[in-house]
Design an enzyme around this catalytic site. Sequence first.
Site, PDB file in Angstrom:
ATOM      1  N   ASP A   8       0.847  -1.194   0.000  1.00  8.37           N
ATOM      2  CA  ASP A   8       0.000   0.000   0.000  1.00  8.37           C
ATOM      3  C   ASP A   8       0.883   1.244   0.000  1.00  8.37           C
ATOM      4  O   ASP A   8       2.099   1.139   0.182  1.00  8.37           O
ATOM      5  CB  ASP A   8      -0.932   0.008   1.221  1.00  8.37           C
ATOM      6  N   ASP A  31       1.535   4.928   1.712  1.00  7.18           N
ATOM      7  CA  ASP A  31       1.215   5.816   2.828  1.00  7.18           C
ATOM      8  C   ASP A  31       1.812   7.186   2.567  1.00  7.18           C
ATOM      9  O   ASP A  31       2.928   7.311   2.055  1.00  7.18           O
ATOM     10  CB  ASP A  31       1.789   5.256   4.136  1.00  7.18           C
ATOM     11  N   ASP A  51       9.641   3.161  13.378  1.00  4.12           N
ATOM     12  CA  ASP A  51      10.281   1.994  13.992  1.00  4.12           C
ATOM     13  C   ASP A  51      11.695   1.727  13.461  1.00  4.12           C
ATOM     14  O   ASP A  51      12.679   1.847  14.197  1.00  4.12           O
ATOM     15  CB  ASP A  51       9.392   0.739  13.918  1.00  4.12           C
TER      16      ASP A  51
HETATM   17  P1  ATP Z   1       3.946  -3.232   5.040  1.00  4.72           P
HETATM   18  O1  ATP Z   1       2.849  -2.264   4.709  1.00  4.72           O
HETATM   19  O2  ATP Z   1       4.694  -3.721   3.881  1.00  4.72           O
HETATM   20  O3  ATP Z   1       3.503  -4.298   5.928  1.00  4.72           O
HETATM   21  P2  ATP Z   1       5.014  -0.986   6.439  1.00  4.72           P
HETATM   22  O4  ATP Z   1       6.371  -0.675   6.954  1.00  4.72           O
HETATM   23  O5  ATP Z   1       4.447  -0.046   5.435  1.00  4.72           O
HETATM   24  O6  ATP Z   1       5.054  -2.456   5.898  1.00  4.72           O
HETATM   25  P3  ATP Z   1       2.730  -0.302   7.979  1.00  4.72           P
HETATM   26  O7  ATP Z   1       2.094  -1.023   9.115  1.00  4.72           O
HETATM   27  O8  ATP Z   1       1.964  -0.043   6.739  1.00  4.72           O
HETATM   28  O9  ATP Z   1       4.058  -1.111   7.664  1.00  4.72           O
HETATM   29  O10 ATP Z   1       3.258   1.060   8.594  1.00  4.72           O
HETATM   30  C1  ATP Z   1       3.668   2.159   7.795  1.00  4.72           C
HETATM   31  C2  ATP Z   1       4.822   2.870   8.465  1.00  4.72           C
HETATM   32  O11 ATP Z   1       4.414   3.368   9.747  1.00  4.72           O
HETATM   33  C3  ATP Z   1       6.033   2.018   8.745  1.00  4.72           C
HETATM   34  O12 ATP Z   1       6.880   1.889   7.630  1.00  4.72           O
HETATM   35  C4  ATP Z   1       6.702   2.785   9.875  1.00  4.72           C
HETATM   36  O13 ATP Z   1       7.387   3.891   9.390  1.00  4.72           O
HETATM   37  C5  ATP Z   1       5.492   3.272  10.670  1.00  4.72           C
HETATM   38  N1  ATP Z   1       5.129   2.317  11.725  1.00  4.72           N
HETATM   39  C6  ATP Z   1       4.250   1.301  11.627  1.00  4.72           C
HETATM   40  N2  ATP Z   1       4.139   0.631  12.774  1.00  4.72           N
HETATM   41  C7  ATP Z   1       4.963   1.226  13.645  1.00  4.72           C
HETATM   42  C8  ATP Z   1       5.303   1.009  15.009  1.00  4.72           C
HETATM   43  N3  ATP Z   1       4.755   0.003  15.690  1.00  4.72           N
HETATM   44  N4  ATP Z   1       6.192   1.856  15.591  1.00  4.72           N
HETATM   45  C9  ATP Z   1       6.723   2.881  14.886  1.00  4.72           C
HETATM   46  N5  ATP Z   1       6.464   3.127  13.611  1.00  4.72           N
HETATM   47  C10 ATP Z   1       5.593   2.327  12.974  1.00  4.72           C
HETATM   48 MG    MG Z   2       2.471  -0.102   4.616  1.00  6.73          MG
END
Ligand code: ATP
Ligand code: MG
Length: 461
Positions: free
Chosen positions: A79, A81, A155
């Site tokens: 996705d 963001d 994170d």
């Molecule tokens: P994917 O969507 O591929 O699973 P992602 O890294 O995009 O991986 P998301 O859950 O969509 O994961 O979160 C988007 C962003 O928000 C992350 O890349 C990170 O920067 C931030 N983020 C998400 N969860 C956390 C957390 N628990 N603590 C700190 N930052 C977070």
């Molecule tokens: Mg994501």
Amino acid sequence: MSFLNKIFGRGKNDAVDKANKSAPAESPLIVPRDQHTLSRSQVSPQALKVLYGLKDAGFEAYLVGGCVRDLLLGFEPKDFDVATDASPEQVHKIFKKSRLIGRRFKLVHVGFGRDVIEVATFRAPPEAEQHIDQQGRIMRDNVFGTLEQDAWRRDFTINALYYNIRDFSIVDYTGGIADLQAGKIKLIGDVETRYREDPVRILRALRFVGKLSLTLDGETETHIAALAKLLLDIPAARLFDEVLKLYLSGKAVETHQLLVKYGVFAYLFPESARLIAAAPDSIVARLLTRALENTDKRIQEGKPVTPAFLFAAILWGPTSERWLRYQNNKIPTIPALQKAANEVISEQVQRVAVPKRFTLVTRDIWLLQIRLTMRQGKRGFRLLTHPKFRAGYDFLLLRADAGEPFEELAQWWTDFQFAEESEQQKMVNGLAPEPKNKKKRRRRRKPAAKKVADAPVVDKA
Ligand code: ATP
Ligand code: MG
């Protein structure tokens, strides 16, 4: 890692050298558009619309998180963001098709239907103690901040890269570009503090290792085993979401091995973990591995996977163990399995809140394991119309494949399903007669004293 070199299209980059030497940088590393491979053509049209909409309204707008990371690594993002300095209300005003969501932290979802773009306002790090509980967990973090603050509260360094729609550069405050090049997953800031703030980061770290084939950086790795127990404080509903992401990433086999290796699996599925630890080569352990291999394959082929089947496989160990125990305690086979299934599921959902719509199907899959052994008369035909026949049959194949003695039975069902009706009838006729139950003596007056006198007998394939 060679594939990381292509982040930079042209030769040597001074700014990266600087980041390598002194990450985290005080001022951000800015990789200009001609020195990285992320291009607008890889970004979804909806995400571009949102980015330009914000920019045209005079705000800052960046792609951030997994999408930037995945595109630089050459993967297709799940996705997109967006991060901005516009407040959620301002974002909502700009986009007609948008809505405010979230209690803990307000976000805006733009566009409905299949493609939702999540827009978050830059967030500040949690302000010291007042938002932190005794375990060090963040309770509330809803303070708006600057781009820089937004980067530091994320994170992992590789998740804190920003693609600026104004000049198509990538902005890196935390050393994410260097870590991406080195193939490292590294928590931003003090590792123990960051895991304590949100123990789900442990699951995220392992998920990214499995999914992206990167490695954990020193401390990011070493603290996991000791801190995994903090997952016990995470609400079961959130763990369910994370478990789905872990096992439906297309890399379930690798990810599961990591969860086991770091002792994390035991905090998600304690009973299953206990059995697998006691006998890593057992049939139930093999069954789970096969199920995960199938899941990965189906995802790679774009086929649907049902979480119910996944949970049936993960929890089959403890369920079949209890089933056997109850049968040994003279409970007939069906009630014994029902009892085992109910107990295992009701204990498990307290840890990982699998919704009922899935656990009901999980239970069906298990109970079909008995019904699939009863093929005489009309039973075999009837079973073909059972709404969960396919899942039950697939599970039987899995059991046979893992070494349970159902090879012949599984083959019978494979043939039966696809045979002509006359052929099917022959197949049923050719079955050995079911062992006869002892004759019941009819007692007219007295209601049956023993309810379960005639337990169905499971025939051996
Ligand atoms: P994917 O969507 O591929 O699973 P992602 O890294 O995009 O991986 P998301 O859950 O969509 O994961 O979160 C988007 C962003 O928000 C992350 O890349 C990170 O920067 C931030 N983020 C998400 N969860 C956390 C957390 N628990 N603590 C700190 N930052 C977070
Ligand atoms: Mg994501």
